[in-house]
Design a protein around this motif. Structure first.
Motif, short mmCIF file in Angstrom:
data_model
loop_
_atom_site.label_atom_id
_atom_site.label_comp_id
_atom_site.label_asym_id
_atom_site.label_seq_id
_atom_site.Cartn_x
_atom_site.Cartn_y
_atom_site.Cartn_z
N ASP A 145 0.88 -1.17 0.00
CA ASP A 145 0.00 0.00 0.00
C ASP A 145 0.91 1.22 0.00
N THR A 146 0.67 2.21 0.84
CA THR A 146 1.67 3.27 0.97
C THR A 146 2.99 2.65 1.39
N GLY A 147 2.90 1.73 2.35
CA GLY A 147 4.09 0.98 2.75
C GLY A 147 3.92 -0.46 2.31
N THR A 148 4.77 -1.35 2.88
CA THR A 148 4.60 -2.77 2.54
C THR A 148 4.89 -3.64 3.75
N ASN A 149 4.18 -4.74 3.81
CA ASN A 149 4.36 -5.70 4.89
C ASN A 149 3.75 -7.02 4.46
N ALA A 150 4.11 -8.08 5.19
CA ALA A 150 3.52 -9.38 4.90
C ALA A 150 3.36 -10.16 6.18
N CYS A 151 2.45 -11.11 6.16
CA CYS A 151 2.29 -12.02 7.28
C CYS A 151 2.12 -13.42 6.73
N TYR A 152 2.37 -14.42 7.56
CA TYR A 152 2.20 -15.81 7.11
C TYR A 152 2.01 -16.71 8.32
N MET A 153 1.59 -17.93 8.05
CA MET A 153 1.34 -18.87 9.14
C MET A 153 2.62 -19.62 9.48
N GLU A 154 3.12 -19.38 10.68
CA GLU A 154 4.36 -19.99 11.14
C GLU A 154 4.03 -21.05 12.20
N GLU A 155 4.89 -22.06 12.32
CA GLU A 155 4.71 -23.03 13.39
C GLU A 155 4.95 -22.32 14.72
N ALA A 156 4.01 -22.47 15.64
CA ALA A 156 4.11 -21.74 16.90
C ALA A 156 5.40 -22.06 17.65
N ARG A 157 5.87 -23.29 17.51
CA ARG A 157 7.06 -23.65 18.29
C ARG A 157 8.32 -22.93 17.82
N HIS A 158 8.27 -22.36 16.62
CA HIS A 158 9.43 -21.61 16.13
C HIS A 158 9.42 -20.16 16.61
N VAL A 159 8.34 -19.74 17.23
CA VAL A 159 8.24 -18.34 17.66
C VAL A 159 8.64 -18.27 19.12
N ALA A 160 9.88 -17.82 19.36
CA ALA A 160 10.44 -17.90 20.71
C ALA A 160 9.61 -17.15 21.74
N VAL A 161 8.99 -16.05 21.35
CA VAL A 161 8.28 -15.26 22.36
C VAL A 161 6.96 -15.90 22.79
N LEU A 162 6.53 -16.95 22.09
CA LEU A 162 5.27 -17.59 22.47
C LEU A 162 5.53 -18.76 23.41
N ASP A 163 4.64 -18.94 24.38
CA ASP A 163 4.73 -20.11 25.25
C ASP A 163 4.20 -21.34 24.54
N GLU A 164 3.22 -21.08 23.68
CA GLU A 164 2.55 -22.18 22.99
C GLU A 164 3.51 -22.83 21.99
N ASP A 165 3.60 -24.13 22.00
CA ASP A 165 4.44 -24.73 20.99
C ASP A 165 3.66 -25.68 20.10
N ARG A 166 2.35 -25.60 20.16
CA ARG A 166 1.57 -26.45 19.28
C ARG A 166 0.81 -25.58 18.29
N GLY A 167 0.62 -26.12 17.13
CA GLY A 167 -0.18 -25.41 16.15
C GLY A 167 0.59 -24.31 15.45
N ARG A 168 -0.15 -23.46 14.75
CA ARG A 168 0.47 -22.39 13.98
C ARG A 168 -0.03 -21.05 14.46
N VAL A 169 0.72 -20.04 14.08
CA VAL A 169 0.29 -18.70 14.42
C VAL A 169 0.67 -17.78 13.26
N CYS A 170 -0.16 -16.81 13.01
CA CYS A 170 0.14 -15.84 11.96
C CYS A 170 1.16 -14.84 12.49
N VAL A 171 2.26 -14.69 11.75
CA VAL A 171 3.32 -13.78 12.17
C VAL A 171 3.38 -12.61 11.19
N SER A 172 3.37 -11.41 11.75
CA SER A 172 3.54 -10.22 10.92
C SER A 172 5.03 -9.92 10.83
N ILE A 173 5.55 -9.96 9.62
CA ILE A 173 7.01 -9.87 9.45
C ILE A 173 7.53 -8.47 9.72
N GLU A 174 6.75 -7.47 9.39
CA GLU A 174 7.19 -6.07 9.48
C GLU A 174 8.44 -5.88 8.64
#
Ligand code: ADP
Ligand code: MG
Length: 929
Positions: free
Chosen positions: A244-273
């Motif tokens: 748009d004026t700027g740009t960004n993307a998000c995608y579904m990442e495995e939750a266990r790869h996201v260090a800041v999350l306690d949850e390690d099951r399933g997926r979560v949408c991550v905004s890349i910024e």
């Protein structure tokens, strides 16, 4: 080439914008043009470099690296699942920050059928300047007021409404409905909001308003809205791309790869910024002098370098800088600039797109540039068009490199040869500049050929997506309720277990006294546990229910050496004639003897026979009834040892000396007892379940003698066959029972053992599917197939080391295509079913050990339980060290009500029994010394 000056700045005196002296004209103007255009070329290796570098930054940020700070932020959005396409209902969406100084309210109806989206109703409200700059409460009250005004126009009534909040400002999100504003942008400056949870502020305002009953279910940014609003293409839509004026993307990442999350099951949408990606290292080789000038002149120099090469706010600006430069160097417009050409923002993205248009771009170049006060010649048109194309092509190619990093990551983390995926696209660059998408597409194909990507434009600026997030959240909450309701009956509490323990105890006493009881309490004629002095070689047979094993057991001083072979019992044999069954058994023994070089030797043979037998002596056992899927004819009521001896006779020239028939529980207790004198209980959790223990002879009716002990085979699989387990039995247990070959028999066993757990799970999955909670409500033929869900899958699925991905693989192998939510729920079903089994077993063992303690009039009892059976040994949560503790905690609730509270004072030594079991030593009959 020369460095370009700050072309946006003031010119010298004379005619504004016109060169003073012809020296400024270059000798070869076409070379200068080529040079400019060349700067915007990005080669394939450069794109690959950017892709790799962005991927590296993404991984650093996912891993939680803070110093040096990664170039992208990778913010989890707490959106955990993509739409099913079956979402339906009415949703309210409130958009703040997406459209400048206004606020939009939408009423979105989801129809539950793909391809049938309904146009949302919406209303836009202009936010007064004083509200944008006033106290935060005023802004949120204004929003609540707009909501009410909008809803007043709709036939809503006082039903509960679910609202999705699209809030497009930099936020730190900590939950699907919790998001803290980091700082205002886009002209907003409301006090007291930064650092606060904006969802709570909105909820409070709605509460103050009091007109409608609205639940704020989710807060979402525009990228996520774009992804979620998209109808899936060939593959699921798991990437959202906004330019748009700027740009960004998000995608579904495995939750266990996201260090800041306690949850390690399933997926979560991550905004890349990813707009902030860059710095000289990553982008240096592709930065032009125009990029540097643009950055210096921007409101945030040094920041968002990647965004400044791609975002719609900047493309027109880059074109303007190049045109101004070429004009100042006399190449364009006769060397005459204009004030407009030298002012920031005079060429919007829309004009760039129009001037590039191959059909009537030339005409548009004339009008657009003439409006900027420039005089345009024929050659100018060509050059301007080339410049526009160079700038936009580069933007699309850079964007493709970034997208390729995401796709590469998805393809590799999912270990797919060919990743089929849909990317939702949104934003004005896609809307206003058609060629952007085609270049993007082409370059993506070049960079990640293993990804089959379809690009799907988002509708209504993500409003539908926000509604979708809300709907999915609402659906998940509803599904969770249904799952919990379904599994509630499996979650046995302490009181229920105490009742089972008490009932078991009562049934034991009755059975021992010879009164009617579901527990047969069969004497085994085993009167002592081993003392460790036993010696000799033995043959042993183990007919369990699933397999038939022949073993050679050599007992020397302190060492037991076992050689064994497993033979299968085909179902037609297990359910054929008795003669056939026993002939098959003898054939297996003969085969084993030949292989072991034992032919002609007549070793003492013990027969571990794991079906209920009334024993009259150590070598006499009348089969009472078959269990566990066996139904061979003419066996019930017969002495099994005789049947075996007859088969041996039929097969002439074999000599076998059958000396004992032993139940597998007894075999297990004895073999553990050889090493552990405290082992006085035997427990089997395999195809079936059963237990035995050492009882006082005086308590055993029908066997002469009042002193000493006798091992009692409880046949506890039949516990509850008198109806006493009725309250605990679920409709799933009833279905499994009804479909078995022995309906209303072995009720306890059917809640615990390997032959049935998979079936219980399958019936629950069928039920959850019929409720629409699983597999999108689609019943498959596969799942209707009996025994399709093996008990070993429970172990595999519950194994901690396997990610949910593997759960998916197991179920997909079964032909059950599922989402990650499905996988999570299947896991929970498996856990509930095996935990109930473990608890029931625990309650039974509690009854047994308590009986032994009372028998002996002891305050404290030290006793070990010998356990065998594949379900027990291979189930991850019963075998591992941690599992010991877990089984403890499962058993103790049943035990504690009747015993002193701590482990030490109860003094039951369970642990000693584990060692021989974990080493997977098979059970074998031991002859009492
Ligand atoms: P039996 O009880 O017939 O003597 P086992 O003790 O080997 O034989 O138990 C066999 C049963 O164990 C199978 O019927 C199956 O239900 C179950 N089973 C097999 N593999 C596994 C596993 N990996 N995890 C849990 N249970 C299993
Ligand atoms: Mg067995």
């Amino acid at each position: 080439m020369d460095s370009i000056g700050p072309v946006g700045l003031q010119q010298g005196e004379g005619t504004p914008g016109c060169p003073q002296d012809s020296l400024l004209y270059p000798s070869d103007s076409s070379e200068l043009v080529q040079d400019c255009l060349q700067q915007f070329k990005v080669t394939e290796p450069q794109l690959q470099q950017i892709q790799t570098s962005l991927l590296g930054s993404m991984e650093q940020a996912l891993g939680g690296q803070t110093s040096p700070a990664p170039a992208v932020r990778m913010l989890p959005t707490y959106v955990g699942s993509i739409p099913h396409g079956t979402e339906e209902g009415d949703f309210v969406v409130l958009e703040l920050g997406a459209t400048g100084a206004s606020l939009r309210v939408l009423w979105v109806t989801l129809t539950g059928t793909e391809g049938h989206s309904m146009q949302p109703q919406s209303q836009e409200f202009v936010i007064p300047q004083e509200v944008m700059l006033g106290p935060g409460q005023q802004l949120f009250d204004f929003a609540a007021c707009c909501l009410s005004k909008f809803l007043d126009t709709l036939p809503v009534g006082n039903q509960g409404l679910q609202l999705g909040f699209s809030f497009s400002f930099p936020c730190h999100q900590t939950g699907l409905d919790r998001s803290t504003l980091i700082s205002w942008t886009k002209g907003f400056r409301c006090s007291g909001v930064e650092g606060q949870d904006v969802v709570q502020l909105l909820r409070d305002a709605i509460q103050r308003q009091g007109a409608y009953n609205i639940d704020v279910v989710a807060v979402v940014n525009d990228t996520v809205g774009t992804m979620m609003g998209c109808e899936p293409g060939l593959g699921p839509c798991e990437v959202g791309l906004v330019v748009d004026t700027g740009t960004n993307a998000c995608y579904m990442e495995e939750a266990r790869h996201v260090a800041v999350l306690d949850e390690d099951r399933g997926r979560v949408c991550v905004s890349i910024e990813w707009g902030s990606f860059g710095g000289d290292e990553a982008l240096g080789p592709v930065l032009t002098t125009f990029d540097r000038t643009l950055d210096l002149e921007s409101l945030n120099p040094g920041a968002q370098r990647f965004e400044k090469m791609i975002g719609g706010l900047y493309l027109g600006e880059l074109v303007r800088l190049v045109l101004a430069y070429l004009t100042q160097h006399g190449v364009l417009f006769g060397g005459c600039t204009s004030p407009a050409l030298l002012s920031q923002g005079s060429i919007p993205l829309k004009h760039v797109a129009e001037m590039e248009d191959p059909s009537d771009g030339a005409t548009r170049v004339h009008t657009i540039l003439q409006d900027l006060g420039l005089s345009v010649g024929a050659l100018d048109v060509k050059i301007v068009q080339h410049v526009c194309m160079a700038v936009c092509t580069r933007a699309a190619r850079l964007c493709a490199a970034a997208l390729a990093a995401v796709l590469f990551r998805l393809q590799h983390s999912r270990e797919q040869q060919m990743l089929q995926i849909a990317v939702a696209t949104g934003g004005q660059v896609f809307e206003q500049h058609p060629r952007f998408l085609s270049v993007l597409q082409e370059t993506v194909m070049l960079l990640v050929p293993e990804c089959d990507v379809s690009f799907i434009p988002s509708v209504d600026g993500g409003g539908r997506g926000v509604a979708m997030v809300t709907a999915v959240a609402a659906r998940l909450a509803a599904h969770r309720r249904l799952l919990e309701e379904t599994l509630a009956d499996f979650r046995l509490n302490r009181e229920q277990l105490a009742v089972i323990q008490a009932q078991m105890r009562k049934a034991m006493d009755k059975g021992l006294r010879g009164e009617a009881s579901s527990l047969r309490m069969l004497p085994t004629y085993v009167r002592a546990t081993p003392n460790g002095s036993e010696r000799g070689d033995f043959l042993a047979l183990d007919l369990g229910g699933t397999n038939f094993r022949v073993l050679l057991v050599r007992v020397a001083t302190g060492v037991v050496r076992i050689t064994s072979q497993v033979y299968s019992i085909p179902e037609y044999v297990a359910q054929g004639s008795g003669q056939q069954l026993f002939d098959h058994i003898v054939d297996c023994i003969v085969d084993f003897q030949q292989k072991q070089g034992l032919s002609g030797q007549s070793l003492p043979l013990g027969f571990t026979f794991s079906f209920p037998c009334r024993q009259l002596g150590l070598d006499q056992g009348i089969l009472l009834n078959w269990t566990k899927g066996f139904s061979a004819s003419d066996c019930e009521g017969q002495d099994v040892v005789c049947l075996l001896r007859e088969a041996i006779r039929r097969r002439q020239a074999v000599e076998l000396n059958v000396v004992a028939i032993v139940n597998d529980t007894v075999g297990t207790m004895m073999s553990c007892g050889y090493e552990d004198p405290h082992c006085e209980v035997g427990l089997i959790v395999g195809t079936g379940t059963n237990a035995c223990y050492m009882e006082e002879l005086r308590n055993v009716v029908g066997v002469a003698g009042d002193s000493g002990h006798m091992c009692i085979n409880m046949e506890w699989g039949a516990f509850g066959d008198d109806g006493s387990l009725g309250v605990l039995s679920t409709c799933f247990d009833a279905s499994v029972d009804q479909a078995s070959i022995n309906p209303s028999k072995q009720r306890f066993e059917k809640m615990i053992s390997g032959m049935y757990l998979g079936e219980i799970v399958r019936h629950i999955l069928l039920h959850l599917t019929s409720l629409g909670v699983l597999f999108r409500g689609q019943q498959t033929q596969r799942l209707q197939t009996r025994d399709i869900f093996k008990t070993k899958f429970l172990s595999e699925i519950e194994s901690d080391s396997l990610a949910l991905r593997q759960v998916r693989a197991i179920l997909e192998d079964l032909g059950l295509p599922l989402t990650s939510d499905d996988a999570l729920m299947v896991l929970e079903v498996c856990q509930a079913v095996s935990q109930r089994a473990a608890k029931l077993c625990g309650a039974g063992v509690a009854a047994v050990v308590e009986k032994i303690r009372e028998n002996r009039g002891l305050e404290e009892l030290t006793v070990s339980v010998g356990v065998d059976g594949t379900l027990y040994k291979l189930h991850p949560h019963r075998r591992t060290d941690l599992a010991k503790v877990q089984l403890w905690s499962l058993l103790l609730p049943a035990v504690l009500p009747r015993w002193p509270t701590s482990e030490e004072s109860s003094g039951i030594c369970w642990t000693r029994a584990w060692n021989p079991l974990v080493s997977s030593q098979p059970s074998h009959p031991r002859l009492p010394g």
